[in-house]
Design a protein around this motif. Structure first.
Motif, mmCIF file in Angstrom:
data_model
loop_
_atom_site.group_PDB
_atom_site.id
_atom_site.type_symbol
_atom_site.label_atom_id
_atom_site.label_comp_id
_atom_site.label_asym_id
_atom_site.label_seq_id
_atom_site.Cartn_x
_atom_site.Cartn_y
_atom_site.Cartn_z
ATOM 1 N N SER A 169 -16.724 9.287 0.738
ATOM 2 C CA SER A 169 -17.845 10.010 0.136
ATOM 3 C C SER A 169 -17.575 10.400 -1.304
ATOM 4 O O SER A 169 -18.470 10.905 -1.979
ATOM 5 C CB SER A 169 -18.153 11.265 0.957
ATOM 6 N N SER A 170 -16.365 10.179 -1.788
ATOM 7 C CA SER A 170 -16.039 10.473 -3.186
ATOM 8 C C SER A 170 -15.883 9.214 -4.022
ATOM 9 O O SER A 170 -15.515 9.288 -5.191
ATOM 10 C CB SER A 170 -14.757 11.311 -3.265
ATOM 11 N N THR A 171 -16.159 8.062 -3.419
ATOM 12 C CA THR A 171 -16.002 6.790 -4.130
ATOM 13 C C THR A 171 -17.345 6.101 -4.265
ATOM 14 O O THR A 171 -18.091 5.981 -3.291
ATOM 15 C CB THR A 171 -15.024 5.862 -3.383
ATOM 16 N N SER A 172 -17.654 5.654 -5.467
ATOM 17 C CA SER A 172 -18.905 4.942 -5.716
ATOM 18 C C SER A 172 -18.779 3.487 -5.294
ATOM 19 O O SER A 172 -17.949 2.749 -5.828
ATOM 20 C CB SER A 172 -19.270 5.010 -7.198
ATOM 21 N N VAL A 173 -19.588 3.092 -4.331
ATOM 22 C CA VAL A 173 -19.575 1.692 -3.917
ATOM 23 C C VAL A 173 -20.233 0.822 -4.979
ATOM 24 O O VAL A 173 -19.958 -0.378 -5.070
ATOM 25 C CB VAL A 173 -20.282 1.522 -2.557
ATOM 26 N N LEU A 174 -21.098 1.403 -5.801
ATOM 27 C CA LEU A 174 -21.774 0.613 -6.829
ATOM 28 C C LEU A 174 -20.808 0.216 -7.933
ATOM 29 O O LEU A 174 -20.801 -0.932 -8.392
ATOM 30 C CB LEU A 174 -22.952 1.397 -7.423
#
Length: 644
Positions: A169-174
């Motif tokens: 939840s703290s990592t941008s998949v984009l």
């Protein structure tokens, strides 16, 4: 000998498989996946390996290569690794197949042409939080289509939610790594693969075509939007707050920030913000996108400000719209001005679900999306607009209608032109008026024939309602704001279909309905509270001659002395025959308090004209012109200001 396949073909093949056939999952049965390195194996899955030559289009000539710009090999060059056993083809794939989530339609458009499309894309939602994302997206969609005046165009609005699956939840998949929560971390190329996964022909947002991309980045402390000449124009990024998302989306529509800035904030001349305004007369001067040249506010903004400068030259007018200094001024020393202290665009993080656009922003949004979606017919003169009815497009809308404060460079002050066709046949379900409305008059037949209505709301500004204004409106309850009694300027037949009437939210019970005279030819039973009138009928007078100027008339609704009525073509002089009682009526000059008749005619004793050439003599005798005789006998001739 192994069949050789061009590496370029395989790279495109993998992109096509991942993006257009999400039902195919790469597993150990058909490929080797390790840290984003995908090996398609002819030995393990020859069918998948050979799919490229079975697709219904030529991959070599496929013109959607740009759709897959991020699907690069590890050094941005396709690689072919010879393997004596199975000739694997190796590439680095980002985003990985596990990053793609589901697609949901949150708000389906009812109209196909001139669509307004919004793609809401998730970021920083892990696999177990996908339902949370779709709940957030649904709340955002409902907020966007529920806010006036964008709500007027909901029939054209299509909103999709596109799930993505982050590893944490703290990592941008984009972005692929890191939080991605700095300004401009996310751009179009980051979002495009996830949209193209479900919509292969969509490569970029397109403001001219009203296609907007909104990234909902869970927990992000910031929001931003790409506008004007940015290569990423049409993309906005915000957290899951519906208010924040609406604020950033409004940037894509053409509005600018109005909040007191940080010193590094950059402002631009837009519909709702202006530089260097001449506060002695803000509606004159120069309008320019160049901040050094501009000295005025747009004319549409000028509709709402006050007529006098007032305190600090703020020109406060409708709903406190004025010309307010933004302090501090942002980057540079230019003075910037906004129209309101209370607007969606005046808060960097506007989380209140009831937050509204100010009148200036409302007018701009309404104008921005009205092209090819014109709802109203109207006429404008001297900065005042009359809405005469709905267009065919407007009549076919099936949603609620909130009548705007301004249209076409004029404040809306009147509804209807007396034509019963204005709203007739419309499918509108509810009528309301925007906050700040200046409507004062609802003409005859204003909303008549709107047979799908379930609710009608009348603002406190309305002080005149015409005949049959709500005839045939499905018995919809009418809510009249700010009044406990209907004024005498409401026509006695304004509520001819006897709709329920609520005065200041209190249902009128019609407890007092005396029989009264309504006009020179009608009487009826009128409610003393709301003026709803029933049992309307023609008078049934009897007449008794009393003098050369008057007879005694008697009806169920009233009785008393009234002047005689004579025909202008009656040749008698100084007496003509009364058309009602049949007795002699004087048409000679009558002096004040005198019964002495002048033999010199009636040149100077006409006191008032009415109808088509009819008039009243100073002695109270009515002279009916030939043009008005038919109406007189049919009891449809209105005798204005002529009391018994």
């Amino acid at each position: 000998m192994e069949k050789m396949i061009k590496v370029r073909t395989i790279v495109k093949l993998i992109a096509v498989i991942f993006l257009t056939t999400p039902s195919i999952t790469l597993t150990s049965k058909n490929a080797l996946i390790n840290n984003g390195i995908v090996k398609i194996s002819k030995a393990l899955d020859p069918d998948l390996y050979n799919t490229y030559d079975k697709l219904p289009f030529d991959i070599e000539n496929k013109n959607e290569t740009l759709n897959y710009a991020q699907l690069n090999c590890d050094d941005s060059t396709p690689k072919h690794q010879s393997d004596s056993q199975n000739s694997n083809y190796i590439r680095s794939y980002y985003p990985p197949p596990s990053a793609f989530g589901d697609l949901q339609i949150l708000h389906p458009a009812l109209k196909i042409e001139n669509l307004i499309t919004i793609y809401i894309v998730a970021d920083r939602y892990v696999d177990t939080e996908q339902n949370i994302f779709f709940d957030h997206a649904r709340a955002i969609a409902n907020h966007i289509v529920g806010i006036h005046p964008f709500s007027e165009y909901k029939s054209w609005i299509q909103i999709y939610a596109i799930g993505t699956i982050s590893t944490s939840s703290s990592t941008s998949v984009l972005v692929g790594s890191g939080s991605g929560t700095n300004y401009n971390d996310i751009n179009v190329t980051h979002v495009q693969p996830f949209i193209s996964y479900h919509f292969p022909t969509i490569s970029n947002p397109s403001i001219p075509d009203n296609q907007f991309w909104l990234v909902v980045q869970r927990g992000s402390p910031i929001g931003y939007a790409y506008v004007d000449n940015s290569p990423n124009v049409g993309l906005a990024v915000a957290n899951e707050s519906p208010g924040s998302c609406l604020h950033e989306m409004a940037h894509l529509w053409g509005l600018w920030d109005e909040y007191n800035s940080l010193t590094n904030t950059i402002y631009r001349n837009k519909a709702n913000i202006r530089s260097n305004v001449d506060l002695t007369n803000p509606t004159t001067g120069t309008l320019s996108d160049d901040e050094s040249l501009n000295t005025a506010i747009p004319p549409e903004w000028g509709l709402f400000i006050g007529a006098l400068p007032g305190t600090n030259n703020q020109w406060v007018g409708i709903e406190n719209i004025g010309v307010y200094l933004i302090n501090p001024p942002g980057a540079g020393s230019t003075s910037w001005y906004r129209p309101s202290h209370n607007c969606v665009m005046n808060q960097a993080d506007n989380t209140g679900p009831g937050s509204l656009f100010c009148q200036v922003c409302q007018e701009y949004i309404f104008r921005r999306f009205s092209t090819n979606r014109q709802i109203y017919q109207y006429s404008t003169s001297n900065k005042k607009t009359t809405i005469t009815g709905l267009t065919n497009i407007g009549k076919n809308l099936t949603n609620d209608l909130i009548i705007p404060v301004a249209i076409n460079g004029g404040l809306v002050t009147k509804i209807g032109d007396g034509n019963s066709a204005g709203y007739s046949g419309s499918k509108i379900t509810k009528i309301s008026f925007a906050t700040g409305t200046q409507v004062k008059t609802l003409s005859d037949y204003a909303f008549s024939g709107s047979t799908f209505l379930t609710e009608i709301n009348i603002p406190k500004t309305v002080n005149s309602i015409g005949n049959n204004a709500f005839y045939g409106t499905n018995g919809a309850p009418i809510y009249i704001d700010g009044k406990t009694n209907s004024p005498a300027t409401f026509h006695y037949n304004w509520n001819s279909s006897y709709n329920p009437v609520y005065m200041n939210n209190m249902l009128c019970q019609h407890t007092s309905k005396p029989l009264i005279k309504l006009s020179s030819n009608k009487h009826g039973m009128m409610c003393t509270t709301c003026r709803t009138t029933t049992n309307i009928a023609n008078h049934n007078y009897t007449y008794d001659w009393r003098s050369y100027t008057k007879h005694y008339s008697s009806c169920l609704c009233e009785s008393g002395l009234e002047g005689h009525f004579v025909s202008s073509s009656d040749s008698g002089f100084p007496y003509k025959t009364c058309l009602k009682c049949g007795g002699p009526a004087s048409v000679g000059f009558v002096g004040p308090n005198s019964n002495v008749f002048s033999p010199f005619g009636i040149t100077d004793d006409t006191v008032e004209y009415f109808g088509n050439g009819s008039y009243i003599l100073s002695n109270g005798v009515y002279v009916i012109s030939d043009a008005d005789l038919d109406a007189f006998y049919e009891e449809t001739l209105e005798l204005e200001n002529c009391e018994h």
